[in-house]
Each structure stands twice: as C-alpha cells, then as structure tokens.
Design a protein around this motif. Sequence first.
Motif, PDB file in Angstrom:
ATOM      1  N   ASP A  19       0.845  -1.190   0.000  1.00 19.89           N
ATOM      2  CA  ASP A  19       0.000   0.000   0.000  1.00 19.89           C
ATOM      3  C   ASP A  19       0.884   1.245   0.000  1.00 19.89           C
ATOM      4  O   ASP A  19       1.181   1.824   1.049  1.00 19.89           O
ATOM      5  CB  ASP A  19      -0.919  -0.001   1.213  1.00 19.89           C
ATOM      6  N   SER A  20       1.291   1.651  -1.182  1.00 15.77           N
ATOM      7  CA  SER A  20       2.225   2.763  -1.345  1.00 15.77           C
ATOM      8  C   SER A  20       1.524   4.052  -1.750  1.00 15.77           C
ATOM      9  O   SER A  20       2.169   4.986  -2.233  1.00 15.77           O
ATOM     10  CB  SER A  20       3.277   2.385  -2.393  1.00 15.77           C
ATOM     11  N   GLN A  21       0.210   4.130  -1.538  1.00 17.64           N
ATOM     12  CA  GLN A  21      -0.538   5.270  -2.059  1.00 17.64           C
ATOM     13  C   GLN A  21      -0.059   6.600  -1.503  1.00 17.64           C
ATOM     14  O   GLN A  21       0.002   7.596  -2.229  1.00 17.64           O
ATOM     15  CB  GLN A  21      -2.032   5.095  -1.819  1.00 17.64           C
ATOM     16  N   ASP A  22       0.288   6.656  -0.214  1.00 12.18           N
ATOM     17  CA  ASP A  22       0.709   7.937   0.360  1.00 12.18           C
ATOM     18  C   ASP A  22       2.001   8.434  -0.286  1.00 12.18           C
ATOM     19  O   ASP A  22       2.149   9.630  -0.571  1.00 12.18           O
ATOM     20  CB  ASP A  22       0.900   7.800   1.865  1.00 12.18           C
ATOM     21  N   VAL A  25       1.098   9.606  -4.038  1.00 16.52           N
ATOM     22  CA  VAL A  25       0.346  10.858  -4.089  1.00 16.52           C
ATOM     23  C   VAL A  25       1.231  12.040  -3.694  1.00 16.52           C
ATOM     24  O   VAL A  25       1.228  13.083  -4.360  1.00 16.52           O
ATOM     25  CB  VAL A  25      -0.897  10.772  -3.182  1.00 16.52           C
ATOM     26  N   GLU A  26       2.005  11.887  -2.624  1.00 19.48           N
ATOM     27  CA  GLU A  26       2.860  12.986  -2.169  1.00 19.48           C
ATOM     28  C   GLU A  26       3.952  13.305  -3.191  1.00 19.48           C
ATOM     29  O   GLU A  26       4.234  14.483  -3.469  1.00 19.48           O
ATOM     30  CB  GLU A  26       3.476  12.651  -0.817  1.00 19.48           C
ATOM     31  N   ARG A  42      -6.280  13.410  -5.155  1.00 17.58           N
ATOM     32  CA  ARG A  42      -5.785  12.109  -4.705  1.00 17.58           C
ATOM     33  C   ARG A  42      -6.387  10.985  -5.544  1.00 17.58           C
ATOM     34  O   ARG A  42      -5.680  10.089  -5.988  1.00 17.58           O
ATOM     35  CB  ARG A  42      -6.125  11.912  -3.229  1.00 17.58           C
ATOM     36  N   LYS A  87      11.369   9.328   4.885  1.00 19.74           N
ATOM     37  CA  LYS A  87      10.413   8.469   5.602  1.00 19.74           C
ATOM     38  C   LYS A  87      10.866   7.022   5.759  1.00 19.74           C
ATOM     39  O   LYS A  87      10.100   6.173   6.207  1.00 19.74           O
ATOM     40  CB  LYS A  87       9.057   8.510   4.890  1.00 19.74           C
ATOM     41  N   ALA A  93       5.920   1.843   3.576  1.00 21.61           N
ATOM     42  CA  ALA A  93       4.706   1.519   2.821  1.00 21.61           C
ATOM     43  C   ALA A  93       4.360   0.069   3.135  1.00 21.61           C
ATOM     44  O   ALA A  93       5.060  -0.853   2.698  1.00 21.61           O
ATOM     45  CB  ALA A  93       4.938   1.711   1.323  1.00 21.61           C
TER      46      ALA A  93
END
Length: 229
Positions: A19-22, A25-26, A42, A87, A93
């Motif tokens: 789940d690498s969505q953050d 999107v960033e 998003r 991060k 992720a």
Amino acid sequence: MRDAPLRLAVFDVDGTLIDSQDFIVEAMNRAFRAMGVPLPTRNEVLSIVGLSLHDAIQRLVPGLSAPEVAEASHQYKDMFIQLRAEKGGEASAPMYPGARVALEHLHRRDEVLLGVATGKARRGLEHAYDAHDLRRFFATSQTADNHPSKPHPSMLHAALAETGAEVAQAVMIGDTSFDMEMGRAAGYRTIGVTWGYHSREGLIAAGADLLVDTYADLTAALDELWGQA
C-alpha cells in the motif's frame, strides 16, 4: 517430479502487495508543485497507478507538452527519492494484511511459480524487495524499464518465456483495470483484488474472472482458475 502442471501467478505491486498510495500521491503533488502545474486530486493520482510514469502523467494532465511530460517524470523520480530518504523508504509503505502469508504458502507449492509485473521502475522494485524481503518469492520480475506500459501484454509474455509456464496455467493478480486488461490481452486468467486503487465495478468491467476481498481468499481463487484450464 511434479504431478500437476507448472502454474504461474503474477502479481502487481502497488495497490496489490504493497500500500504505497501515500508515497505516490505525495511525490506526484511535489512534482507538479515544483513545476507550477495545478495539483491533481488524490483519486486522480490513484486512478493512474500501475501505468508507466510517462503514460501516467500524460493521463493526469493531457495538455502537457512532451518536454513538460519528461520534466514531470524527472521531478516525480526526484521527489520519490527525497521521500524515501525522509520516511525510511519502501519499508514505511506496508504490505497488505495477509500478503506475506499468501506468498509463503504459494511459494511452498512445487508446481507454482510466482512473478511480478509492475509499472514501477526496476530501481523502485528492488527497493521494495529489499524493504520487505520479497525477492526470494519471485521467479520472474517484469518492470516498466523494459516494456510498454500496461495494459500492453509484453510483461506477461516475458514472464511466460522466463518461467516456461503455459498461458493456460497463468493468472494475473492486480488491483486495477490496467492489470485485468493486460492479463486478458496476454491470454491469462485474471483475479482482481478489491483492497487496491480501482473499484470493484472497474475491475469487473475490465474483465476480471474473479474478485477477492482478502488474501485469505486468494489461494482458493487461484486453484479454481487453474482447475478450469
């Protein structure tokens, strides 16, 4: 000696295993901000996950010139590297619940080979492999560096060639319509996972043979499709 025919299960990565969505999107927002281009929403960004970077940016902002698309691609890569440093890399992720257990179970089956077909670059995939100790599971790994963007079937044709599996015993597993379309174009059976970035309706419309709601359901779904071959 195997009693069952050789079977191949090919996984997408972003939205399916991880789940690498953050991150995505960033990084995309930072890239467009650096260029002074209006930020996509998003949902718009997540809708293009799975495509190669060049094709993804063209879909997000159709009016960009070719040099602007190239610049946005370069900015995205730079921003992703910055986020990796800030991060802690792909380890931040998370894998989806049950993903590792499912991989371990399938990997133990002598007749099953596992593969990856991803819109990520090879460098990004290697980071994900290292962060989550995934490399050992996969007999074939296809990335955007050497193939046309999904839904072109090139990656899945290469996976067959590298493993020696027959297309009748091959299944593509992914969370987007691009994965389902790619699988169908290559002659694979397809399983859509509902925890990723595209809707159930989109997966069905793109031709998913089966949908699964959790990783606990995946092995039974694969065996059902392999049994129909």
